[in-house]
Design an enzyme around this catalytic site. Sequence first.
Site, PDB file in Angstrom:
ATOM      1  N   THR A  40      -8.853   9.310   3.838  1.00  0.00           N
ATOM      2  CA  THR A  40      -7.477   9.346   4.585  1.00  0.00           C
ATOM      3  C   THR A  40      -7.258  10.466   5.214  1.00  0.00           C
ATOM      4  OG1 THR A  40      -6.271  10.169   2.688  1.00  0.00           O
ATOM      5  CG2 THR A  40      -6.758   7.666   2.777  1.00  0.00           C
ATOM      6  N   TYR A  47       2.776  10.069 -10.364  1.00  0.00           N
ATOM      7  CA  TYR A  47       1.647   9.245  -9.691  1.00  0.00           C
ATOM      8  C   TYR A  47       1.041   8.263 -10.537  1.00  0.00           C
ATOM      9  CZ  TYR A  47      -2.013   7.842  -6.184  1.00  0.00           C
ATOM     10  OH  TYR A  47      -2.600   7.102  -5.705  1.00  0.00           O
ATOM     11  N   LYS A  88       1.398   4.240 -10.730  1.00  0.00           N
ATOM     12  CA  LYS A  88       0.549   3.557 -10.351  1.00  0.00           C
ATOM     13  C   LYS A  88       0.100   2.574 -11.582  1.00  0.00           C
ATOM     14  CE  LYS A  88      -0.725   4.103  -6.045  1.00  0.00           C
ATOM     15  NZ  LYS A  88      -0.694   3.095  -5.134  1.00  0.00           N
ATOM     16  N   ASN A 116       0.797  -1.198   0.047  1.00  0.00           N
ATOM     17  CA  ASN A 116      -0.198  -0.073   0.153  1.00  0.00           C
ATOM     18  C   ASN A 116       1.013   1.303   0.154  1.00  0.00           C
ATOM     19  OD1 ASN A 116      -2.238   1.728   0.948  1.00  0.00           O
ATOM     20  ND2 ASN A 116      -1.205   1.928   2.790  1.00  0.00           N
TER      21      ASN A 116
END
Length: 255
Positions: A190, A155, A159, A89
Amino acid sequence: MLLQNKVALITGAGSGIGRACALTFAADGARVAVLDYDRDSAEETVALVRQAGGEALAIHANVAKEAEQRQAVNDCVEHFGALHCAVNNAALGGGFAPLTEFEEKRWQLAQDVTLKGVWLGMKYQIPAMLAAGGGAIVNIASLSGVRGEALQIAYSAAKGGVLAATRTAAAEFAQRGVRVNAINPGAVRTPALQMYFDSVADAEAETAGVHAMRRVGEPHEIADAAAYLCSDRASFITGAKLDVDGGVMVNPHTL
């Protein structure tokens, strides 16, 4: 319980989705190795697991460092006796900027943590799982890796790599008893996302509107999906990507 008698290793487990995975896996019967770059955060997660009656071990490690990933798996196996499942994660976005203005050092940092970290995790998790008779891995990817994301080149690329690495690992180890799948979360509440909501007017409403369900997700909803994929109930699932996204990919926008 879904994960009774299993041992799980979860990276980036000091907060957010990783912490939710640690708590959910423990509640489902697993003994959990809590890996995080922030030692105090890892210890906090371990304390929460133990308060709920579970077993946990804190591991301080940088997922971008091969020796530390190898040692983390060794520590887990030495402490609990085996490794049966893992959630990779830990991730780092690298910030926001147009592709033509993105700094190389920020690009590299995102690749090292978000993509290389997943590869290194699997590199040492899989042999430990083979020694235990098989296992399952869930890599936390992103919808950004499927469709791209403006101002998030590092990012999105990292990913996307996680999704490709997941399929590759699944193909290589399917016949040897290790399943590898990925989850693409939608917006999840989050601590980092909540800070954004708290600092930008109407941010939560606008973010919720991107989802067909018209709400953001909670960390435990991603953790529940990860626990299922790591359980024997998902025994015929490998190489898959599960969109746990509140309907982002099917949002009609007209309703």
